[in-house]
Scaffold this motif. Structure first.
Motif, mmCIF file in Angstrom:
data_model
loop_
_atom_site.group_PDB
_atom_site.id
_atom_site.type_symbol
_atom_site.label_atom_id
_atom_site.label_comp_id
_atom_site.label_asym_id
_atom_site.label_seq_id
_atom_site.Cartn_x
_atom_site.Cartn_y
_atom_site.Cartn_z
ATOM 1 N N GLY A 87 1.921 -30.919 23.305
ATOM 2 C CA GLY A 87 1.991 -30.156 22.064
ATOM 3 C C GLY A 87 0.725 -30.230 21.245
ATOM 4 O O GLY A 87 -0.291 -29.630 21.593
ATOM 5 N N ALA A 88 0.742 -30.990 20.145
ATOM 6 C CA ALA A 88 -0.350 -30.976 19.169
ATOM 7 C C ALA A 88 -1.682 -31.398 19.755
ATOM 8 O O ALA A 88 -2.740 -30.921 19.326
ATOM 9 C CB ALA A 88 0.010 -31.867 17.981
ATOM 10 N N GLN A 89 -1.685 -32.282 20.739
ATOM 11 C CA GLN A 89 -2.939 -32.732 21.343
ATOM 12 C C GLN A 89 -3.403 -31.843 22.492
ATOM 13 O O GLN A 89 -4.458 -32.087 23.070
ATOM 14 C CB GLN A 89 -2.808 -34.177 21.831
ATOM 15 C CG GLN A 89 -2.794 -35.204 20.714
ATOM 16 C CD GLN A 89 -2.743 -36.620 21.270
ATOM 17 O OE1 GLN A 89 -1.674 -37.162 21.520
ATOM 18 N NE2 GLN A 89 -3.899 -37.210 21.467
ATOM 19 N N GLY A 90 -2.610 -30.856 22.845
ATOM 20 C CA GLY A 90 -3.032 -29.892 23.852
ATOM 21 C C GLY A 90 -2.399 -30.030 25.209
ATOM 22 O O GLY A 90 -2.651 -29.212 26.095
ATOM 23 N N GLY A 91 -1.576 -31.052 25.416
ATOM 24 C CA GLY A 91 -0.883 -31.183 26.694
ATOM 25 C C GLY A 91 0.146 -30.083 26.869
ATOM 26 O O GLY A 91 0.835 -29.708 25.911
ATOM 27 N N ALA A 92 0.251 -29.554 28.084
ATOM 28 C CA ALA A 92 1.161 -28.433 28.360
ATOM 29 C C ALA A 92 2.188 -28.839 29.405
ATOM 30 O O ALA A 92 1.837 -29.385 30.461
ATOM 31 C CB ALA A 92 0.369 -27.226 28.848
ATOM 32 N N ALA A 93 3.448 -28.562 29.124
ATOM 33 C CA ALA A 93 4.532 -28.933 30.036
ATOM 34 C C ALA A 93 4.317 -28.358 31.428
ATOM 35 O O ALA A 93 4.611 -29.017 32.437
ATOM 36 C CB ALA A 93 5.870 -28.469 29.471
ATOM 37 N N ALA A 94 3.793 -27.140 31.523
ATOM 38 C CA ALA A 94 3.642 -26.456 32.806
ATOM 39 C C ALA A 94 2.704 -27.183 33.759
ATOM 40 O O ALA A 94 2.726 -26.928 34.961
ATOM 41 C CB ALA A 94 3.143 -25.032 32.573
ATOM 42 N N GLU A 95 1.881 -28.112 33.236
ATOM 43 C CA GLU A 95 0.875 -28.776 34.060
ATOM 44 C C GLU A 95 1.260 -30.191 34.472
ATOM 45 O O GLU A 95 0.471 -30.869 35.135
ATOM 46 C CB GLU A 95 -0.451 -28.835 33.293
ATOM 47 C CG GLU A 95 -1.027 -27.483 32.943
ATOM 48 C CD GLU A 95 -2.324 -27.576 32.176
ATOM 49 O OE1 GLU A 95 -3.272 -26.839 32.507
ATOM 50 O OE2 GLU A 95 -2.399 -28.398 31.224
ATOM 51 N N LEU A 96 2.453 -30.639 34.137
ATOM 52 C CA LEU A 96 2.792 -32.058 34.283
ATOM 53 C C LEU A 96 3.600 -32.401 35.522
ATOM 54 O O LEU A 96 3.885 -33.574 35.761
ATOM 55 C CB LEU A 96 3.546 -32.537 33.031
ATOM 56 C CG LEU A 96 2.804 -32.347 31.703
ATOM 57 C CD1 LEU A 96 3.629 -32.930 30.559
ATOM 58 C CD2 LEU A 96 1.408 -32.973 31.743
ATOM 59 N N ALA A 97 3.973 -31.432 36.316
ATOM 60 C CA ALA A 97 4.832 -31.698 37.470
ATOM 61 C C ALA A 97 4.297 -32.774 38.409
ATOM 62 O O ALA A 97 5.098 -33.550 38.961
ATOM 63 C CB ALA A 97 5.067 -30.398 38.246
ATOM 64 N N PRO A 98 2.968 -32.896 38.643
ATOM 65 C CA PRO A 98 2.498 -33.925 39.583
ATOM 66 C C PRO A 98 2.823 -35.357 39.178
ATOM 67 O O PRO A 98 2.746 -36.266 40.018
ATOM 68 C CB PRO A 98 0.980 -33.695 39.602
ATOM 69 C CG PRO A 98 0.810 -32.265 39.239
ATOM 70 C CD PRO A 98 1.874 -32.000 38.223
ATOM 71 N N ALA A 99 3.189 -35.590 37.925
ATOM 72 C CA ALA A 99 3.523 -36.945 37.486
ATOM 73 C C ALA A 99 4.922 -37.366 37.908
ATOM 74 O O ALA A 99 5.246 -38.558 37.897
ATOM 75 C CB ALA A 99 3.404 -37.043 35.968
ATOM 76 N N PHE A 100 5.747 -36.405 38.319
ATOM 77 C CA PHE A 100 7.159 -36.669 38.590
ATOM 78 C C PHE A 100 7.418 -36.819 40.084
ATOM 79 O O PHE A 100 6.707 -36.266 40.914
ATOM 80 C CB PHE A 100 8.021 -35.532 38.036
ATOM 81 C CG PHE A 100 8.020 -35.451 36.535
ATOM 82 C CD1 PHE A 100 9.041 -36.021 35.802
ATOM 83 C CD2 PHE A 100 6.992 -34.805 35.867
ATOM 84 C CE1 PHE A 100 9.048 -35.942 34.417
ATOM 85 C CE2 PHE A 100 6.982 -34.720 34.480
ATOM 86 C CZ PHE A 100 8.015 -35.293 33.758
ATOM 87 N N HIS A 101 8.484 -37.540 40.381
ATOM 88 C CA HIS A 101 8.981 -37.620 41.745
ATOM 89 C C HIS A 101 9.928 -36.451 42.010
ATOM 90 O O HIS A 101 10.432 -35.828 41.071
ATOM 91 C CB HIS A 101 9.724 -38.946 41.963
ATOM 92 C CG HIS A 101 8.812 -40.108 42.153
ATOM 93 N ND1 HIS A 101 9.011 -41.326 41.537
ATOM 94 C CD2 HIS A 101 7.671 -40.244 42.875
ATOM 95 C CE1 HIS A 101 8.053 -42.160 41.893
ATOM 96 N NE2 HIS A 101 7.229 -41.528 42.703
ATOM 97 N N PRO A 102 10.198 -36.155 43.277
ATOM 98 C CA PRO A 102 11.202 -35.132 43.578
ATOM 99 C C PRO A 102 12.518 -35.464 42.875
ATOM 100 O O PRO A 102 12.957 -36.607 42.853
ATOM 101 C CB PRO A 102 11.341 -35.228 45.102
ATOM 102 C CG PRO A 102 10.005 -35.731 45.562
ATOM 103 C CD PRO A 102 9.557 -36.693 44.498
ATOM 104 N N GLY A 103 13.118 -34.463 42.288
ATOM 105 C CA GLY A 103 14.307 -34.696 41.480
ATOM 106 C C GLY A 103 14.004 -34.838 40.010
ATOM 107 O O GLY A 103 14.914 -34.924 39.185
ATOM 108 N N GLY A 104 12.703 -34.886 39.665
ATOM 109 C CA GLY A 104 12.312 -34.893 38.260
ATOM 110 C C GLY A 104 12.445 -36.210 37.546
ATOM 111 O O GLY A 104 12.659 -36.246 36.334
#
Length: 266
Positions: free
Chosen positions: A211-228
């Motif tokens: 959000g305010a610092q510029g991070g975007a939800a759409a770009e964060l998938a690589p941090a998660f394991h399968p199943g979220g």
């Protein structure tokens, strides 16, 4: 149930990967009573969309003794709502001072279930925090690559990767799906997430800066394991002050960010 297990269970049950940050800024309010009421209201209305809550200790400490009293209220209210609590204190020190910090912030009435910790005084300084977290079924999140632009002054040149390796070592051998030693990796570094996920396969990743610092939800998938599972994206100002002090706007911002994170994970 340990912090890691409780967080993962809530993530799966409510399908949320959002961590709501609480940064009560005195200049935004008429008085202390207004600040208290708004902070607790934001916590309550965003809870259905949150995997956990993250009070930023600096803002509570700045209020003096009333701030500590409010922090205890926040922690108690969060637990009634079923929300695990991460205290964002970035504590780190040596010897008995580290032990005192660990005792103060990982046990007692104003303690969290987890605490962010700073490893840059040496890896041995993490030991009291890890031990206190394990004794209380909690967790620590070690600063690996923070969300601020000038983090590269000290965290570049392979330093973050070395810290990540230590996080993985500290969590090795722990029971459960995820270890009680996690890592802070800024949501503002999306290109690095896959590498850090690989370096710390059993660590929970806390991704501040959404959000305010510029991070975007759409770009964060690589941090998660399968199943979220395995990561949390944290937003503070983008939720708590989504439209001034409009609590309804805070609720809708939390809902939107939860949905954006879920969409990113497919």
């Amino acid at each position: 149930m340990t912090f890691a297990a409780a967080l993962t269970e809530r993530t799966r049950r409510l399908q949320t990967r959002l961590c709501v940050g609480l940064d009560p800024r005195p200049g935004a309010y008429r008085d202390a009573a207004h600040l208290r009421a708004h902070t607790l209201d934001v916590l309550e209305v965003t809870a259905p969309f949150a995997a956990c809550v993250k009070p930023q200790l600096a803002f509570f400490e700045a209020l003096g003794l009333p701030g500590f009293a409010l922090l205890e209220e926040v922690c108690a209210a969060a637990r009634l709502l079923g929300l695990p609590v991460i205290l964002d204190g970035k504590r780190g020190d040596i010897g008995s001072t580290a032990q005192a910090y660990a005792q103060g912030w990982l046990s007692g009435p104003h303690a969290g279930d987890a605490l962010t910790v700073n490893p840059f005084l040496g890896f041995g300084t993490l030991t009291p925090f890890v031990e206190a977290a394990r004794a209380n079924g909690g967790a620590v999140f070690v600063l690996v690559k923070t969300s601020n632009p000038d983090q590269a002054d000290l965290q570049g040149g392979g330093v973050s990767e070395r810290v990540a390796a230590e996080v993985a070592r500290l969590g090795a051998g722990e029971e459960g799906e995820y270890a009680g030693v996690g890592a802070v990796v800024g949501a503002t570094h999306p290109r690095d997430l896959a590498a850090f996920r690989a370096l710390m396969p059993r660590a929970l990743l806390l991704l501040p800066g959404l959000g305010a610092q510029g991070g975007a939800a759409a770009e964060l998938a690589p941090a998660f394991h399968p199943g979220g599972t395995g990561a949390l994206a944290s937003a503070s100002r983008a939720v708590g002050y989504a439209d001034g002090l409009d609590v309804t706007a805070s609720r809708e911002a939390a809902r939107r960010l939860r949905d954006e994170l879920n969409a990113a994970l497919g």
